[in-house]
Design an enzyme around this catalytic site. Structure first.
Site, mmCIF file in Angstrom:
data_model
loop_
_atom_site.group_PDB
_atom_site.id
_atom_site.type_symbol
_atom_site.label_atom_id
_atom_site.label_comp_id
_atom_site.label_asym_id
_atom_site.label_seq_id
_atom_site.Cartn_x
_atom_site.Cartn_y
_atom_site.Cartn_z
ATOM 1 N N ASP A 29 0.316 -2.088 -7.004
ATOM 2 C CA ASP A 29 1.701 -2.541 -7.074
ATOM 3 C C ASP A 29 2.584 -1.372 -6.616
ATOM 4 O O ASP A 29 2.123 -0.225 -6.541
ATOM 5 C CB ASP A 29 2.033 -2.940 -8.513
ATOM 6 C CG ASP A 29 3.496 -3.273 -8.708
ATOM 7 O OD1 ASP A 29 4.037 -4.092 -7.946
ATOM 8 O OD2 ASP A 29 4.111 -2.666 -9.612
ATOM 9 N N ASP A 31 6.758 -0.972 -7.206
ATOM 10 C CA ASP A 31 7.813 -0.580 -8.145
ATOM 11 C C ASP A 31 7.268 -0.484 -9.563
ATOM 12 O O ASP A 31 6.679 -1.439 -10.079
ATOM 13 C CB ASP A 31 8.960 -1.600 -8.101
ATOM 14 C CG ASP A 31 9.784 -1.474 -6.842
ATOM 15 O OD1 ASP A 31 10.449 -0.444 -6.671
ATOM 16 O OD2 ASP A 31 9.752 -2.404 -6.014
ATOM 17 N N THR A 120 3.248 -5.880 -3.255
ATOM 18 C CA THR A 120 4.516 -5.809 -3.979
ATOM 19 C C THR A 120 5.254 -7.141 -3.986
ATOM 20 O O THR A 120 5.103 -7.949 -3.070
ATOM 21 C CB THR A 120 5.423 -4.729 -3.357
ATOM 22 O OG1 THR A 120 6.698 -4.743 -4.021
ATOM 23 C CG2 THR A 120 5.641 -4.956 -1.866
ATOM 24 N N ASP A 177 1.936 -2.123 -13.284
ATOM 25 C CA ASP A 177 2.697 -1.741 -14.469
ATOM 26 C C ASP A 177 3.252 -2.929 -15.230
ATOM 27 O O ASP A 177 3.798 -2.750 -16.321
ATOM 28 C CB ASP A 177 3.871 -0.839 -14.069
ATOM 29 C CG ASP A 177 4.967 -1.628 -13.371
ATOM 30 O OD1 ASP A 177 6.121 -1.609 -13.855
ATOM 31 O OD2 ASP A 177 4.678 -2.279 -12.358
#
Length: 232
Positions: A29, A31, A120, A177
């Site tokens: 990922d 961000d 993403t 995250d």
């Protein structure tokens, strides 16, 4: 999944994670995992919310989701396209305070080009702007929300990342995250590592959780990629 046994010593690199499984590729990922764009994102979305009369409390609900999915839950159907365009305009114009997260460059750089990708929920122009703003050395394969009809938590983004690299998703590792991204990775059949930060450790449903990418190392073996966790 059954994986070949590690073929190299890990004494100097910490403990092997995920029972020493070896992977063909790692799908990251962006961000919250590789870079932190939180201040810019918050500014942009709060400005959009003010313009469209939306309660700002929504901002704690959407991390890791494509903008379209979040906006569709906040505004009338006829306002979704206008909102998407406005949020993207605001985010493209705000690259202040975007930074690379600890360990991200080293970990990405330790993986051969043919075995790494970014997946993403950003639109392509926004991903390009943020990677350029941080001077992050992006891999050749970057999958954005523009590349798949369905975004996270649907598995399609990670399936597309594995397809572009040419590997079976069951032999790929997802590093994320956000709960939505981890759900997407699991649904794609990948193993998962959660990175605490935007969410608490307890909120990350992953095969393994670390507090920072700086805690991970990769050994390239004849059978693939072996990850290690640096323990105190």
């Amino acid at each position: 999944m059954t994986q070949p046994a590690p073929t190299e010593s890990t004494d100097s690199a910490g403990e092997p994670v995920l029972d020493g499984q070896v992977f063909d590729a790692v799908l990251f990922d962006m961000d919250g995992t590789l870079i932190d764009s939180t201040p810019a994102v918050v500014r942009s979305w709060l400005r959009w919310a003010s313009e469209f009369g939306v309660d700002p409390s929504f901002r704690d609900q959407g991390h890791g989701l494509p903008a379209r999915a979040l906006l569709a839950s906040l505004v009338a159907a006829e306002d979704v396209e206008t909102s998407i365009a406005r949020v993207l305009e605001l985010e493209l114009a705000d690259t202040d305070d975007i930074v690379v997260l600890p360990g991200a460059v080293a970990l990405m750089g330790s993986i051969p080009e043919a075995r790494r990708a970014i997946v993403t929920s950003c639109a392509r122009p926004l991903a390009d702007v943020r990677l350029a703003a941080t001077q992050f050395p992006a891999p050749a394969v970057v999958v954005t929300v523009d590349d798949t009809p369905r975004g996270k938590p649907h598995p399609e983004p990670y399936l597309e990342g594995a397809r572009r690299l040419g590997f079976d998703p069951a032999r790929c590792l997802v590093i994320e995250d956000a709960p939505a991204g981890l759900a997407a990775g699991r649904a794609a059949g990948c193993a998962t590592i959660g990175v605490a930060g935007t969410h608490a450790v307890a909120d990350l449903d992953a095969d393994f959780v670390v507090r920072s990418l700086a805690d991970l190392r990769v050994t390239v073996t004849p059978d693939g990629l072996l990850l290690h966790h640096l323990v105190d």
